[in-house]
Design a protein around this motif. Structure first.
Motif, short mmCIF file in Angstrom:
data_model
loop_
_atom_site.label_atom_id
_atom_site.label_comp_id
_atom_site.label_asym_id
_atom_site.label_seq_id
_atom_site.Cartn_x
_atom_site.Cartn_y
_atom_site.Cartn_z
N LEU A 39 0.87 -1.14 0.08
CA LEU A 39 0.04 0.18 0.19
C LEU A 39 0.67 1.15 0.04
O LEU A 39 1.97 1.37 0.50
N SER A 41 1.92 5.33 0.86
CA SER A 41 1.97 5.93 2.37
C SER A 41 0.55 6.88 2.14
O SER A 41 0.01 7.05 1.37
N ARG A 42 0.48 7.62 3.34
CA ARG A 42 -0.67 8.47 3.70
C ARG A 42 -0.29 9.56 2.44
O ARG A 42 -1.50 9.99 1.84
N TRP A 44 0.89 9.64 -0.39
CA TRP A 44 0.62 9.25 -1.72
C TRP A 44 -1.05 9.00 -1.84
O TRP A 44 -1.33 9.16 -2.99
N MET A 45 -1.60 8.49 -0.83
CA MET A 45 -3.00 8.00 -0.71
C MET A 45 -3.82 9.53 -0.94
O MET A 45 -4.51 9.50 -1.59
N TRP A 48 -3.32 10.62 -4.77
CA TRP A 48 -3.86 10.00 -5.57
C TRP A 48 -5.58 10.01 -5.56
O TRP A 48 -6.17 10.02 -6.41
N THR A 49 -5.86 10.13 -4.31
CA THR A 49 -7.31 10.43 -4.18
C THR A 49 -8.00 11.66 -4.67
O THR A 49 -9.02 11.79 -5.39
#
Length: 497
Positions: A39, A41-42, A44-45, A48-49
């Motif tokens: 998964l 990292s925070r 990158w999440m 991308w969101t």
């Protein structure tokens, strides 16, 4: 004595250590690194969101926008396939567009090409564009267009029209017997600011005179001439003047001040830096105060061609970025609304008079061939007055105009964009608004549900995505293009061909 090293056992010493999983030998043989799926990292999440959500919103909106435009294009596409006689020209519409307040004309052109032109092209209709780069240009263009129609109908005028290419083409068509298609025409007006000028030009063209107004008299020159005549009568010697009436002074009488020689240049530079003012009222043939006393021309029709105001949301400013972003992501609603209006005037199947506070809802819809029997030629005092629908059309757009447009100068006697719309009841009652008939409205819903296609045609089979991409990027041809291609035989007569 107990050993301290053995008593202080390391945490987790009892858990067996799991060796890392060996890489896939296939990847190693191909020279690829050991890819570990994990998964992100925070940070990158979050990235991308946000990026994925924004991209998905754009893709969805553009797809729905394309579907809406395709629906209205298919609704009117059968007009392009209707046969037309040899001596007839395709029906022509008139498009009025002007530069939005605070911006240039290119924005209005892009709005027309993106939302209006695809539907006109699908129906194979011709159109004439009357553009305006500053305030007052569309009003003058619309009024002059009406005055030309009145002169052509035989009304007396002292104006001698200059020869132009358009007039030469029309004259040649009349000689060889080419006529326009016997179908109702119409006017498309883009934006609230253009609508105000259109209504003003409509009144000026039909209620105003055909001859231009007299040039304003320069009272300062007249007063100087009277003073000169008084001095001559009193025995004083007048100052020598040149051919243009400007007094000539000897060089010996002039004293040059070196400190003030640069002031005229500075004044000229300030005048050049000032923005161009909107078109004044010097070229107006009639004012709004003269409407009640104006007489109707003998060539005035009983009802005008249908007109439709087109939405043109345009807002500027950095602080309005959220509003502009929302509109950027919801263009599908604008395409649906504009497509409905344009399809109504293209089909020309039904029209209604603009609403008046004295009208009833039952008499709202009428056929295009309806002949108004109301006594519209009577005195203006006997005609109904009140709130007209034309005055409230697209009224919300004025709140979004740039603040610099709302500023009035002291020498501005009238501003078409800022002043309220003044209507003459005799002209307002003759205006019509094109609408979709109930049959066309029902057919548009069936087209949206993929139950119907262009009139007289069957909907083709859906093309797979991979094949459509293959065709779009130039690696193939669709079946329709292949079927239209002419198959040539053995032209050269070669054997085995």
């Amino acid at each position: 004595m107990v050993d301290s090293s053995s008593s202080a056992a390391a945490p987790g010493a009892g858990k067996p250590q799991v060796p890392p999983k060996p890489p896939n030998p296939v990847f190693k043989m191909m020279g690829l690194p050991n890819l570990r799926f994990r998964l992100p990292s925070r940070n990158w999440m979050i990235f991308w969101t946000i990026t994925g959500s924004f991209a998905s919103a754009i893709i969805y909106d553009r797809r729905e926008k394309r579907r809406a435009q395709q629906k209205w294009c298919e609704l009117v596409a059968h007009i392009a396939k209707e046969p037309l006689e040899v001596e007839q020209m395709r029906r022509k519409l008139t498009v009025y567009l002007a530069a939005p307040p605070g911006d240039g004309l290119r924005v209005a052109r892009d709005h027309f090409k993106e939302y209006v032109k695809p539907i006109l092209t699908a129906a194979a209709l011709d159109y004439t564009v009357i553009e305006g780069r500053r305030e007052g240009d569309v009003r003058a263009g619309a009024a002059e267009h009406i005055r030309k129609l009145r002169r052509k109908a035989g009304e007396p005028s002292t104006v001698v029209e200059e020869p132009s290419v358009e007039a030469a083409v029309l004259d040649m068509r009349e000689r060889i017997g080419v006529k326009d298609e016997p179908a109702p025409k119409g006017d498309l007006v883009i934006g609230r600011h253009t609508w105000k000028e259109y209504v003003r030009g409509l009144h000026e063209g039909w209620l105003g005179p055909l001859d231009p107004p007299a040039a304003p008299v320069d009272h300062s020159v007249q007063e100087n001439a009277e003073e000169t005549m008084k001095d001559v009568a009193a025995g004083d010697q007048p100052e020598p003047t040149d051919q243009q009436g400007v007094s000539v002074t000897k060089l010996d009488d002039i004293k040059i001040d070196e400190d003030k020689t640069d002031e005229p240049k500075a004044e000229e530079k300030k005048q050049e830096d000032k923005p161009s003012k909107p078109a004044g009222r010097a070229d107006a043939y009639i004012t709004t105060a003269d409407y009640p006393s104006a007489h109707l021309p003998p060539t005035l029709p009983q009802s005008f061609d249908s007109s439709i105001p087109i939405e043109f949301p345009h807002i500027l400013g950095f602080l309005n970025t959220p509003i502009r972003m929302y509109r950027y992501l919801t263009q599908r609603y604008l395409a649906e609304s504009i497509g409905r209006e344009v399809a109504g005037i293209v089909l020309a199947s039904a029209a209604r008079p603009y609403r008046h506070e004295s009208f009833s809802i039952d008499s709202e819809l009428s056929e295009v061939s309806v002949d108004s029997s109301a006594p519209l030629d009577g005195p203006i005092g006997e005609l109904p007055r009140g709130k007209y629908e034309q005055q409230a059309v697209l009224e919300g757009e004025e709140k979004e105009w740039h603040k610099s447009v709302h500023k009035r100068d002291e020498d501005d006697k009238e501003r078409v964009w800022l002043d309220d719309i003044v209507l003459d009841p005799r002209i307002a009652a003759r205006m019509k608004h094109s609408v979709l008939s109930p049959e066309d409205e029902a057919r548009s819903k069936r087209i949206a549900e993929q139950k119907e296609y262009i009139l007289g045609e069957e909907r083709p089979a859906p093309v797979p995505f991979w094949k459509r991409m293959w065709i779009n990027y130039g690696y193939g041809e669709d079946e329709e293009t292949i079927r239209r291609k002419s198959i040539l035989g053995n032209i050269d007569g070669e054997e085995g061909a």
